[in-house]
Design an enzyme around this catalytic site. Structure first.
Site, PDB file in Angstrom:
ATOM      1  N   CYS A  96      26.602  60.931  79.772  1.00 45.28           N
ATOM      2  CA  CYS A  96      26.980  60.961  81.268  1.00 45.28           C
ATOM      3  C   CYS A  96      27.142  59.682  81.707  1.00 45.28           C
ATOM      4  CB  CYS A  96      25.723  61.693  82.237  1.00 45.28           C
ATOM      5  SG  CYS A  96      26.352  61.683  83.942  1.00 45.28           S
ATOM      6  N   HIS A 138      28.232  71.062  83.446  1.00 45.69           N
ATOM      7  CA  HIS A 138      27.786  69.824  83.747  1.00 45.69           C
ATOM      8  C   HIS A 138      27.935  69.283  84.968  1.00 45.69           C
ATOM      9  CE1 HIS A 138      26.759  65.727  82.217  1.00 45.69           C
ATOM     10  NE2 HIS A 138      27.523  65.243  83.078  1.00 45.69           N
ATOM     11  N   GLU A 139      29.228  69.305  85.818  1.00 47.90           N
ATOM     12  CA  GLU A 139      29.693  68.742  86.896  1.00 47.90           C
ATOM     13  C   GLU A 139      29.028  69.567  88.086  1.00 47.90           C
ATOM     14  OE1 GLU A 139      30.790  65.916  87.147  1.00 47.90           O
ATOM     15  OE2 GLU A 139      31.160  65.746  84.892  1.00 47.90           O
ATOM     16  N   HIS A 142      25.671  68.355  88.459  1.00 45.19           N
ATOM     17  CA  HIS A 142      25.716  67.097  89.486  1.00 45.19           C
ATOM     18  C   HIS A 142      25.600  67.278  90.780  1.00 45.19           C
ATOM     19  CE1 HIS A 142      25.891  63.298  87.039  1.00 45.19           C
ATOM     20  NE2 HIS A 142      26.870  63.626  86.402  1.00 45.19           N
TER      21      HIS A 142
END
Length: 262
Positions: A96, A138-139, A142
């Protein structure tokens, strides 16, 4: 010009749930400015695959996927939500831009469908598998205040390389290996799903081709054109044409043919 900073894992903003963008504001100067800064910082990072707005200090539900991954343009996702995720999962390697230089294995759904708005305010849905599905998850994490290290196993630190080190040494990462891909991809008339799978797996490993030659019917680049790319290796997967010996032996490590029987 002041360089845009990417917030690191000790920033409280990365632990907050990002706020939705009001639909009426999507085409505003403020959002366009944020998108411009996100694209700028993402494209400045050699190993950047995607970036979420909180990573540049904006607590909004936006992420951008790099054109290095899409092979077309930077992809914008505003107010994204995963509406479908396969039960079948796979452990994949992740890092990341906000958790430098840690890497670990994360369990992700192999396929997902995402619903979002683009920068023009149009709503759309997009399905994804392989690396793109991994990026979507993954995003989205976030935007929910979750870092990959919260879920990762076997986390280890792999520091950046020193200048002049070998591109194959551990620590520099596979993205430094330069290759040309020959494979008739599924979106062409004579495409092969196998070629698509091979390219997806290479991208999952952080390997993106210098050049993607996806049609055996089109004329091949000349030897001189390929020489200028200075590739380490050529990778062939169900291309549909026998390559000449001179081309096969051109790169530093010659040519690797990935056969479906593997």
């Amino acid at each position: 010009m002041t360089k845009i900073k990417i917030l690191q894992r000790d920033s409280p903003l990365l632990r907050e749930t990002a706020k939705p963008v009001p639909i009426k504001d999507i085409k505003s100067k403020k959002i366009l400015n944020i998108l411009g800064r996100m694209k700028e910082v993402l494209n400045a990072e050699e190993d950047g695959a995607a970036i979420a707005a909180p990573q540049i200090g904006e607590g909004l539900r936006i992420f951008v996927v790099s054109k290095k991954i899409s092979n077309t343009k930077d992809l914008v996702f505003i107010n994204p939500e995963i509406i479908k995720a396969s039960k079948k999962t796979k452990k994949v390697e992740e890092g990341c831009l906000s958790v430098r230089w840690l890497y670990g294995q994360v369990k992700r759904s192999e396929k997902v469908t995402l619903r979002a708005y683009d920068e023009k305010g149009s709503r759309f849905e997009r399905g994804a598998s392989g690396l793109l599905a991994q990026i979507f998850q993954h995003e989205t994490d976030h935007l929910n205040g979750i870092l990959f290290t919260d879920k990762a196993e076997n986390v280890q630190e792999i520091p950046p390389p020193s200048r002049g080190s070998s591109p194959l040494r551990r620590g520099e990462g596979p993205q430094k290996i330069k290759f040309v891909f020959f494979g008739s991809l599924p979106d062409s008339k004579a495409g092969s799903r196998f070629s698509g799978y091979v390219l997806e797996e290479l991208k999952t490993m952080g390997l993106s081709p210098l050049l993607n030659i996806s049609s055996a019917k089109d004329p091949l680049p000349t030897i001189e054109e390929l020489k200028k790319l200075d590739a380490d290796v050529f990778v062939v997967a169900s291309f549909g044409k026998i390559l000449p010996k001179e081309l096969i032996e051109l790169p530093k490590y010659k040519t690797l043919n990935v056969h479906p029987s593997l």
